[in-house]
Each structure stands twice: as C-alpha cells, then as structure tokens.
Design a protein around this motif. Structure first.
Motif, mmCIF file in Angstrom:
data_model
loop_
_atom_site.group_PDB
_atom_site.id
_atom_site.type_symbol
_atom_site.label_atom_id
_atom_site.label_comp_id
_atom_site.label_asym_id
_atom_site.label_seq_id
_atom_site.Cartn_x
_atom_site.Cartn_y
_atom_site.Cartn_z
ATOM 1 N N PHE A 1 1.071 -0.999 0.166
ATOM 2 C CA PHE A 1 -0.297 0.071 -0.722
ATOM 3 C C PHE A 1 0.962 1.062 0.020
ATOM 4 N N GLN A 2 2.380 1.372 0.582
ATOM 5 C CA GLN A 2 2.796 2.352 0.894
ATOM 6 C C GLN A 2 3.772 2.506 -0.424
ATOM 7 N N LEU A 3 4.003 1.571 -0.940
ATOM 8 C CA LEU A 3 4.514 1.803 -2.456
ATOM 9 C C LEU A 3 3.287 2.048 -3.703
ATOM 10 N N LEU A 4 2.547 0.890 -3.636
ATOM 11 C CA LEU A 4 1.137 2.070 -5.453
ATOM 12 C C LEU A 4 1.047 3.811 -4.059
ATOM 13 N N GLU A 5 1.146 4.459 -3.138
ATOM 14 C CA GLU A 5 0.968 5.746 -2.875
ATOM 15 C C GLU A 5 2.320 6.097 -2.858
ATOM 16 N N GLU A 6 3.266 6.078 -2.855
ATOM 17 C CA GLU A 6 4.401 5.900 -3.894
ATOM 18 C C GLU A 6 4.433 6.736 -5.354
ATOM 19 N N ALA A 7 4.657 4.933 -6.008
ATOM 20 C CA ALA A 7 4.281 5.112 -7.281
ATOM 21 C C ALA A 7 3.422 5.491 -8.261
ATOM 22 N N GLU A 8 2.615 5.907 -7.518
ATOM 23 C CA GLU A 8 1.049 6.820 -8.116
ATOM 24 C C GLU A 8 1.320 8.219 -8.252
ATOM 25 N N LYS A 9 2.442 9.153 -6.852
ATOM 26 C CA LYS A 9 2.957 9.849 -6.851
ATOM 27 C C LYS A 9 4.423 10.352 -7.819
ATOM 28 N N SER A 10 4.951 9.318 -8.434
ATOM 29 C CA SER A 10 6.000 9.237 -9.026
ATOM 30 C C SER A 10 5.599 9.111 -10.149
ATOM 31 N N GLY A 11 4.596 8.246 -10.386
ATOM 32 C CA GLY A 11 4.191 8.187 -11.962
ATOM 33 C C GLY A 11 4.664 6.736 -12.178
ATOM 34 N N LYS A 12 4.965 5.865 -11.697
ATOM 35 C CA LYS A 12 5.798 5.250 -11.478
ATOM 36 C C LYS A 12 4.715 3.675 -11.396
ATOM 37 N N ARG A 13 5.420 2.431 -11.789
ATOM 38 C CA ARG A 13 4.711 1.378 -11.149
ATOM 39 C C ARG A 13 5.796 -0.026 -10.670
ATOM 40 N N ILE A 14 4.340 -0.940 -9.625
ATOM 41 C CA ILE A 14 5.363 -1.929 -9.185
ATOM 42 C C ILE A 14 5.596 -3.093 -10.639
ATOM 43 N N SER A 15 7.030 -3.635 -9.951
ATOM 44 C CA SER A 15 6.891 -4.437 -10.357
ATOM 45 C C SER A 15 7.314 -5.544 -9.677
ATOM 46 N N LEU A 16 7.478 -6.806 -9.989
ATOM 47 C CA LEU A 16 8.660 -8.101 -9.035
ATOM 48 C C LEU A 16 10.193 -8.142 -9.785
ATOM 49 N N GLU A 17 10.553 -8.451 -9.096
ATOM 50 C CA GLU A 17 12.001 -8.523 -9.462
ATOM 51 C C GLU A 17 12.317 -10.285 -9.151
ATOM 52 N N TYR A 18 12.850 -11.220 -10.532
ATOM 53 C CA TYR A 18 13.311 -12.746 -10.265
ATOM 54 C C TYR A 18 14.842 -12.523 -10.278
ATOM 55 N N PRO A 19 15.311 -13.692 -9.228
ATOM 56 C CA PRO A 19 16.357 -14.265 -9.487
ATOM 57 C C PRO A 19 16.900 -14.697 -10.826
#
Length: 77
Positions: free
Chosen positions: A43-61
């Motif tokens: 939820f915190q990352l979604l708020e940050e993404a919304e403000k910065s115009g970014k999107r959440i992503s997943l990182e794989y090993p």
C-alpha cells in the motif's frame, strides 16, 4: 488516494477488463507483490508509485532458462 484504495481500484479494473488484459496482468502482479511483501509495504509503494508516475514490478533471481524462478523482491519501475 490511499494505498488500499489504489489496490482495490487496480483489482476492480482487472475484473472489468478480464483475463489477458494489461489491467488483469497488473492486478495479478499486485496480488503477488502483496503475498511477498504484505499489505502495509505494498500500500505504501502504491502511494509512492502514484505520486512518482511509476509502477510496481517484481524482481526475479537470476536462474537458468529451464527453471521457473519465483519473484523474490518488489520494486518500483
């Protein structure tokens, strides 16, 4: 909007647009991220993404091509 409201909005869009749509893929990604990091962090990352115009992503090993690695980290792109 709060992170919870953003999450719910993306999940609703996924349901409306249906399987195979970009909205469905992002909604599914957010659900996976929630399972990895927990509600508070996502939820915190979604708020940050919304403000910065970014999107959440997943990182794989890094793994050999024949394996199917699970995501291990949530990042903003």
């Amino acid at each position: 909007m709060t992170g919870k409201q953003l999450f719910d909005q993306y999940q609703f869009a996924a349901q409306v647009h249906g399987f195979g749509s970009n909205e469905f893929q992002y909604g599914n990604l957010l659900y996976q991220a929630l399972k990895i990091e927990g509600e508070e962090k996502i939820f915190q990352l979604l708020e940050e993404a919304e403000k910065s115009g970014k999107r959440i992503s997943l990182e794989y090993p890094e793994a050999p091509m024949e394996s199917f690695p699970e995501p291990h980290k949530v990042i903003l792109l």
